[in-house]
Design a protein around this motif. Structure first.
Motif, PDB file in Angstrom:
ATOM      1  N   ARG A   1      -1.188  -8.861  60.185  1.00 35.96           N
ATOM      2  CA  ARG A   1       0.404  -8.891  60.692  1.00 35.96           C
ATOM      3  C   ARG A   1       0.867 -10.290  60.838  1.00 35.96           C
ATOM      4  NH1 ARG A   1       1.883  -6.801  66.237  1.00 35.96           N
ATOM      5  NH2 ARG A   1       3.818  -7.830  65.725  1.00 35.96           N
ATOM      6  N   PHE A   2      -0.044 -11.351  60.613  1.00 33.16           N
ATOM      7  CA  PHE A   2       0.552 -12.641  60.779  1.00 33.16           C
ATOM      8  C   PHE A   2       1.229 -13.058  59.366  1.00 33.16           C
ATOM      9  CE2 PHE A   2      -3.222 -12.825  63.655  1.00 33.16           C
ATOM     10  CZ  PHE A   2      -2.261 -13.443  64.711  1.00 33.16           C
ATOM     11  N   GLY A   3       0.534 -12.840  58.400  1.00 33.42           N
ATOM     12  CA  GLY A   3       0.825 -13.038  56.836  1.00 33.42           C
ATOM     13  C   GLY A   3       2.169 -13.954  56.817  1.00 33.42           C
TER      14      GLY A   3
ATOM     15  N   SER B   1       4.579 -15.014  59.996  1.00 29.98           N
ATOM     16  CA  SER B   1       4.328 -16.335  60.913  1.00 29.98           C
ATOM     17  C   SER B   1       4.390 -17.533  60.022  1.00 29.98           C
ATOM     18  CB  SER B   1       3.032 -16.093  61.498  1.00 29.98           C
ATOM     19  OG  SER B   1       1.986 -16.274  60.456  1.00 29.98           O
ATOM     20  N   LEU B   2       3.880 -17.348  58.710  1.00 29.57           N
ATOM     21  CA  LEU B   2       3.866 -18.941  58.097  1.00 29.57           C
ATOM     22  C   LEU B   2       5.145 -19.380  57.866  1.00 29.57           C
ATOM     23  CD1 LEU B   2       2.336 -20.618  56.351  1.00 29.57           C
ATOM     24  CD2 LEU B   2       3.001 -19.322  54.215  1.00 29.57           C
TER      25      LEU B   2
ATOM     26  N   ALA C   1       7.744 -18.877  60.025  1.00 32.01           N
ATOM     27  CA  ALA C   1       8.003 -19.107  61.362  1.00 32.01           C
ATOM     28  C   ALA C   1       7.724 -20.855  61.675  1.00 32.01           C
ATOM     29  CB  ALA C   1       7.694 -18.164  62.290  1.00 32.01           C
ATOM     30  N   VAL C   2       6.374 -20.907  61.223  1.00 31.00           N
ATOM     31  CA  VAL C   2       5.839 -22.014  61.574  1.00 31.00           C
ATOM     32  C   VAL C   2       6.549 -23.180  60.599  1.00 31.00           C
ATOM     33  CG1 VAL C   2       3.544 -23.467  61.079  1.00 31.00           C
ATOM     34  CG2 VAL C   2       3.468 -20.978  62.234  1.00 31.00           C
TER      35      VAL C   2
ATOM     36  N   LEU D   1       9.595 -23.956  62.072  1.00 27.37           N
ATOM     37  CA  LEU D   1       9.275 -24.558  63.342  1.00 27.37           C
ATOM     38  C   LEU D   1       8.910 -26.196  63.153  1.00 27.37           C
ATOM     39  CD1 LEU D   1       8.674 -23.821  66.452  1.00 27.37           C
ATOM     40  CD2 LEU D   1       6.372 -24.199  65.914  1.00 27.37           C
TER      41      LEU D   1
ATOM     42  N   VAL E   1      10.286 -29.672  64.497  1.00 28.20           N
ATOM     43  CA  VAL E   1       9.742 -30.630  65.096  1.00 28.20           C
ATOM     44  C   VAL E   1       9.978 -31.918  64.377  1.00 28.20           C
ATOM     45  CG1 VAL E   1       7.130 -31.491  65.454  1.00 28.20           C
ATOM     46  CG2 VAL E   1       7.895 -29.075  65.844  1.00 28.20           C
TER      47      VAL E   1
ATOM     48  N   ILE F   1       4.687 -24.662  71.368  1.00 25.87           N
ATOM     49  CA  ILE F   1       4.803 -23.640  70.474  1.00 25.87           C
ATOM     50  C   ILE F   1       3.916 -23.741  69.241  1.00 25.87           C
ATOM     51  CG2 ILE F   1       6.363 -22.248  68.938  1.00 25.87           C
ATOM     52  CD1 ILE F   1       8.746 -23.085  70.783  1.00 25.87           C
ATOM     53  N   LEU F   2       3.932 -24.845  68.797  1.00 18.60           N
ATOM     54  CA  LEU F   2       2.746 -25.623  67.609  1.00 18.60           C
ATOM     55  C   LEU F   2       1.396 -25.023  68.244  1.00 18.60           C
ATOM     56  CD1 LEU F   2       3.087 -26.451  64.680  1.00 18.60           C
ATOM     57  CD2 LEU F   2       2.703 -28.848  65.652  1.00 18.60           C
TER      58      LEU F   2
ATOM     59  N   VAL G   1       0.837 -21.342  68.383  1.00 24.26           N
ATOM     60  CA  VAL G   1       0.729 -20.801  66.876  1.00 24.26           C
ATOM     61  C   VAL G   1      -0.539 -21.322  66.321  1.00 24.26           C
ATOM     62  CG1 VAL G   1       1.701 -20.527  64.559  1.00 24.26           C
ATOM     63  CG2 VAL G   1       3.210 -20.586  66.326  1.00 24.26           C
TER      64      VAL G   1
ATOM     65  N   GLY H   1      -3.506 -19.070  66.955  1.00 27.11           N
ATOM     66  CA  GLY H   1      -3.550 -17.806  66.407  1.00 27.11           C
ATOM     67  C   GLY H   1      -2.854 -16.801  67.009  1.00 27.11           C
ATOM     68  N   THR H   2      -1.974 -17.293  67.917  1.00 27.57           N
ATOM     69  CA  THR H   2      -1.050 -16.134  68.719  1.00 27.57           C
ATOM     70  C   THR H   2       0.083 -15.930  67.756  1.00 27.57           C
ATOM     71  OG1 THR H   2      -1.838 -16.969  70.800  1.00 27.57           O
ATOM     72  CG2 THR H   2       0.202 -15.703  70.822  1.00 27.57           C
ATOM     73  N   SER H   3       0.434 -14.790  67.496  1.00 23.42           N
ATOM     74  CA  SER H   3       1.612 -14.351  66.500  1.00 23.42           C
ATOM     75  C   SER H   3       2.944 -14.446  67.441  1.00 23.42           C
ATOM     76  CB  SER H   3       1.356 -12.858  66.057  1.00 23.42           C
ATOM     77  OG  SER H   3       2.701 -12.597  65.834  1.00 23.42           O
ATOM     78  N   LEU H   4       3.857 -15.134  66.613  1.00 26.08           N
ATOM     79  CA  LEU H   4       4.972 -15.155  67.482  1.00 26.08           C
ATOM     80  C   LEU H   4       5.991 -13.947  67.490  1.00 26.08           C
ATOM     81  CD1 LEU H   4       6.928 -18.320  65.760  1.00 26.08           C
ATOM     82  CD2 LEU H   4       5.951 -18.137  68.121  1.00 26.08           C
ATOM     83  N   ASN H   5       5.418 -12.854  66.881  1.00 31.00           N
ATOM     84  CA  ASN H   5       6.014 -11.567  67.016  1.00 31.00           C
ATOM     85  C   ASN H   5       5.433 -10.767  68.139  1.00 31.00           C
ATOM     86  OD1 ASN H   5       6.990 -11.586  64.439  1.00 31.00           O
ATOM     87  ND2 ASN H   5       5.234 -11.034  63.314  1.00 31.00           N
ATOM     88  N   GLY H   6       4.539 -11.509  69.193  1.00 30.21           N
ATOM     89  CA  GLY H   6       4.338 -10.962  70.327  1.00 30.21           C
ATOM     90  C   GLY H   6       3.236  -9.853  70.219  1.00 30.21           C
TER      91      GLY H   6
ATOM     92  N   ARG I   1      -0.080  -9.818  70.926  1.00 38.56           N
ATOM     93  CA  ARG I   1      -1.588 -10.310  70.944  1.00 38.56           C
ATOM     94  C   ARG I   1      -1.266 -11.951  71.179  1.00 38.56           C
ATOM     95  NH1 ARG I   1      -4.672  -8.627  65.914  1.00 38.56           N
ATOM     96  NH2 ARG I   1      -2.764  -8.323  65.160  1.00 38.56           N
TER      97      ARG I   1
ATOM     98  N   TYR J   1      -4.143 -15.473  72.329  1.00 35.86           N
ATOM     99  CA  TYR J   1      -5.409 -16.030  72.359  1.00 35.86           C
ATOM    100  C   TYR J   1      -5.509 -17.292  73.413  1.00 35.86           C
ATOM    101  CZ  TYR J   1      -6.228 -12.902  68.446  1.00 35.86           C
ATOM    102  OH  TYR J   1      -6.026 -11.881  67.601  1.00 35.86           O
TER     103      TYR J   1
ATOM    104  N   GLN K   1      -4.767 -21.618  58.036  1.00 37.08           N
ATOM    105  CA  GLN K   1      -4.539 -20.359  59.181  1.00 37.08           C
ATOM    106  C   GLN K   1      -3.967 -19.271  58.485  1.00 37.08           C
ATOM    107  OE1 GLN K   1      -5.979 -20.340  62.372  1.00 37.08           O
ATOM    108  NE2 GLN K   1      -4.320 -21.522  63.530  1.00 37.08           N
ATOM    109  N   SER K   2      -3.289 -19.405  57.361  1.00 36.47           N
ATOM    110  CA  SER K   2      -2.777 -18.481  56.804  1.00 36.47           C
ATOM    111  C   SER K   2      -3.603 -17.284  55.826  1.00 36.47           C
ATOM    112  CB  SER K   2      -1.461 -18.661  56.140  1.00 36.47           C
ATOM    113  OG  SER K   2      -1.175 -17.624  55.087  1.00 36.47           O
TER     114      SER K   2
END
Lengths: 348, 345
Positions: free
Chosen positions: A3-5, A8-9, A11-12, A15, A19, B259-260, B263, B266-271, B273, B275, B318-319
């Protein structure tokens, strides 16, 4: 994990841009004149035809202040208000709360009210040409205080009254040269810079370097920004103390960073002012207090009390006198002993 | 080995280890810890001590993000709580009295709980998008903090109060224990009770959660209150560390770092889940990076670029998609020339 795929990349990445962009914050505890202060002589002499105010009428001065963001600024405001009252000048005062549009509004309203002189401390350096032209067309002279504008057309304002940050840096350097003239071997200096790119940080560093460059034993071994704040000053100094075994001198671009660094030095089991000599700029109350306790060895003053000089300039302009394009504020410097003496009478 | 790599903490830990290793190679003194004035002193201790507020804020942020929300107001809450506590102490007759310090701490904590509640009500009660709802307090909060301090820096000299940020317990900075306590509470509540499941459920699908009987409103409000509380305590640590409150600068841009950290952890911004341990490591990575930059003497002009580059690398590592792509490329090696040869043969 799937799901991260990409989402999230993305989004980061977004972000991170925020920053990075956000970190370029403008945050100055001290005023910021620009390089434009080294301007050529006025291309236009003051208009002789300007009507001098009748003797029985009070001079009206419109002043647009930046805000009340620091103790320095509050002292600055107080000085202007008090010296206006003392000089018998009718002061119209506005507070822009750090916003340029508020300041422009205030200046326009002063133009409409047909005040005799407008003075202001520009929040930022650029974007003043239009409103300054309006003032010029209305025949109202403008005086800048403590921060400059980057306008090419220097005829838009009469003079700029404010501190000379390069000179402040030089004073700090000169004291250090004097204090270490008997020193054997290298003197290791660490520097806490102001907000990266801000005029006080650039100029205070330039002045300091200019003086110490003739003395090869004075070495800046580390230099990092402390953002003019205590918390950052402490954090950076703590890291410096870990990374460098022998630090002799700390040069901080303002008192707050020096105050933070003092705590870090004490936490390291060293004596601030003795084991590590400390030089700082500003002269705010807490800084002077630390100096009087011997924790700061030398404070170069950055004087906010420019009210009297401003009132003199206002009167001179209205009397049709020629005034210089740049008026430097009267500033001094304090050693620990002088700070102890001066502390009870300090106004800020 | 495969299971180890697949563990959600593997990559954050690997990055942190790499950072520490770099420091060790660069300056062997980095890991040296000495006892000075009865407490431990060294770069690692500094990282824990200065990282404490960020870890706290990021913990609160984690549970908020787990509900698919975000709390931008944490930086402002940090400033408000520190300002309130310092104002209260500066008004007191005897700054060193413990009672005064406790009152100030209590007041600041209550205030930050209230601010968290305000966020929670806006999000769950009024149904405003979290990013907007908390943006309100982010902007207004800075103003409130400056109002409390009247735009000045309040300096205090309270011994009991400065213990929070500078004192040490069992030779370790006291702030570490505060963080450990908050982490323990959060971990217990979310992993030993059903609350964690509720939070993840609300983050996945608030509507379905409501239909199966979870009170999503209460869950939402409580995560924002928790985030407010964490930010408030972080504000106390920060202001007590420098014995002053700066409404302008305290906690500035903290929300972004937090927020950084979340992320990276490993926590998803999609909610759906989250850690907590990952977040702690994420925050430690950020603080270690900051300290590293100071120690190796990166010029201030390019500090941000260096930081951004490291963060980019961390995020790429991480990706999973990125890693798979690299791995695939490595395995198959479809170079144009090679393909050509195969075709002609």
């Amino acid at each position: 994990m799937k799901r991260f795929g990409k989402l999230s990349l993305l989004a980061v990445l977004a972000l991170m841009m925020v920053v990075v962009a956000a970190c370029g914050k403008k945050n100055e505890t001290s005023p910021s004149p620009s390089a434009s202060q080294a301007a050529a002589p006025a291309s236009e002499s003051p208009k002789a035809s300007e009507p001098a105010p009748p003797a029985d009428k009070k001079i009206v001065l419109g002043f647009a202040q930046v805000g009340a963001e620091s103790g320095w600024r509050t002292a600055n405001t107080k000085s202007i208000q008090e010296s206006a009252a003392a000089a018998g000048i009718d002061l119209k005062f506005s507070d822009a709360q750090q916003k340029q549009e508020n300041q422009i509004k205030a200046i326009r309203s002063y133009i409409q009210q047909k005040v005799d002189v407008i003075a202001f401390s520009p929040v930022v350096e650029s974007g003043w040409d239009t409103v300054l032209k309006e003032a010029k067309d209305a025949g109202i002279p403008v005086i800048l205080t403590d921060r400059a504008v980057d306008s090419k057309d220097t005829s838009l304002y009469r003079t700029f009254i404010g501190s000379d940050f390069v000179e402040e840096g030089r004073k700090a350097g000169q004291w250090l040269v004097e204090a270490t003239k008997d020193a054997q071997g290298d003197v290791n200096i660490v520097q806490l810079e102001g907000t990266t790119g801000s005029a006080p940080a650039n100029d205070r560093m330039a002045g300091f370097k200019e003086v110490i460059k003739d003395h090869p034993n004075l070495k800046i071994i580390a230099s990092q920004t402390g953002d003019f704040t205590r918390a950052k000053g402490k954090e950076v100094m703590q890291a410096f103390l870990q990374a460098h075994k022998k630090i002799d001198v700390l040069y901080a671009h303002n008192d707050d960073m020096a105050l933070g660094a003092i705590q870090a030095i004490e936490a390291a089991g060293l004596k601030p002012g003795v084991d590590i000599k400390i030089i700082s700029v500003d002269g705010v109350h807490d800084g002077m207090q630390a100096a009087s306790e011997g924790k700061i060895n030398y404070i170069v003053e950055c004087n906010p009390l420019l009210g009297p000089q401003l009132m003199d300039a206002v009167k001179d302009v209205l009397a049709g006198k020629e005034i210089p394009q740049r008026i430097v504020t009267k500033e001094s410097a304090f050693t620990s002993e002088q700070a102890k003496e001066a502390l009870p009478t300090r106004q800020y | 080995m495969k299971r180890l790599v697949r563990h959600h903490l593997f990559w954050p830990l690997a990055v942190w280890a790499a950072l520490l290793l770099f420091n060790l190679l660069y300056s062997p003194d980095f890991f040296s810890i000495v006892v000075r004035n009865g407490h431990l002193y060294g770069s690692l201790i500094d990282i824990l001590n200065f990282g404490a507020p960020l870890i706290l804020v990021a913990l609160g942020m984690t549970v908020v993000i787990a509900t698919e929300g975000i709390d931008l107001s944490v930086g402002s809450v940090v400033a408000i709580s520190g300002a309130m506590a310092c104002l209260w102490i500066s008004k007191g007759a005897d700054q060193n009295s413990p009672g005064l310090a406790f009152a100030a701490i209590g007041l600041a904590v209550l205030l930050s709980l209230a601010l968290g509640l305000w966020n929670g009500l806006l999000v769950s009660g009024a149904g405003i998008q979290p990013i907007i709802a908390t943006l309100i307090l982010m902007v207004a909060g800075r103003g409130i903090a400056q109002l409390i301090t009247s735009g000045q820096i309040i300096t205090i000299s309270s011994k009991p109060y400065s213990y929070i940020g500078t004192g040490s317990l069992a030779a370790l900075p006291f702030s570490i224990f505060v963080v450990a306590a908050m982490f323990g509470i959060a971990a217990l509540l979310t992993r030993r009770t059903a609350l964690g499941l509720f939070i993840e459920s609300v983050g996945n699908n608030p509507r379905a959660s409501r239909l199966i009987g979870i009170r999503s409103r209460v869950v939402l409000i409580s995560v924002y209150v928790f985030s407010g509380l964490c930010a408030g305590i972080a504000g106390l640590i920060l202001s007590s560390n420098v014995a002053s409150a700066d409404g302008n600068n305290a906690g500035l841009w903290y929300e972004l770092d937090a927020i950084l950290a979340v992320v990276i952890g490993g926590t998803s911004l999609n909610g759906g889940r989250f850690y907590l341990t990952g977040t702690v490591i994420g925050a430690l990575i950020i603080q270690t990076l900051t300290t590293t930059i100071y120690v190796i003497g990166v010029p201030p002009e390019i500090t941000l670029v260096v930081k951004a580059f490291v963060v980019l690398v961390v995020c790429l590592i991480q990706s999973e998609t990125f890693r798979n792509k690299i791995a695939e490329r490595w395995r198959t090696r479809h170079y144009p020339a090679e393909r050509e040869v195969t075709r002609h043969a």
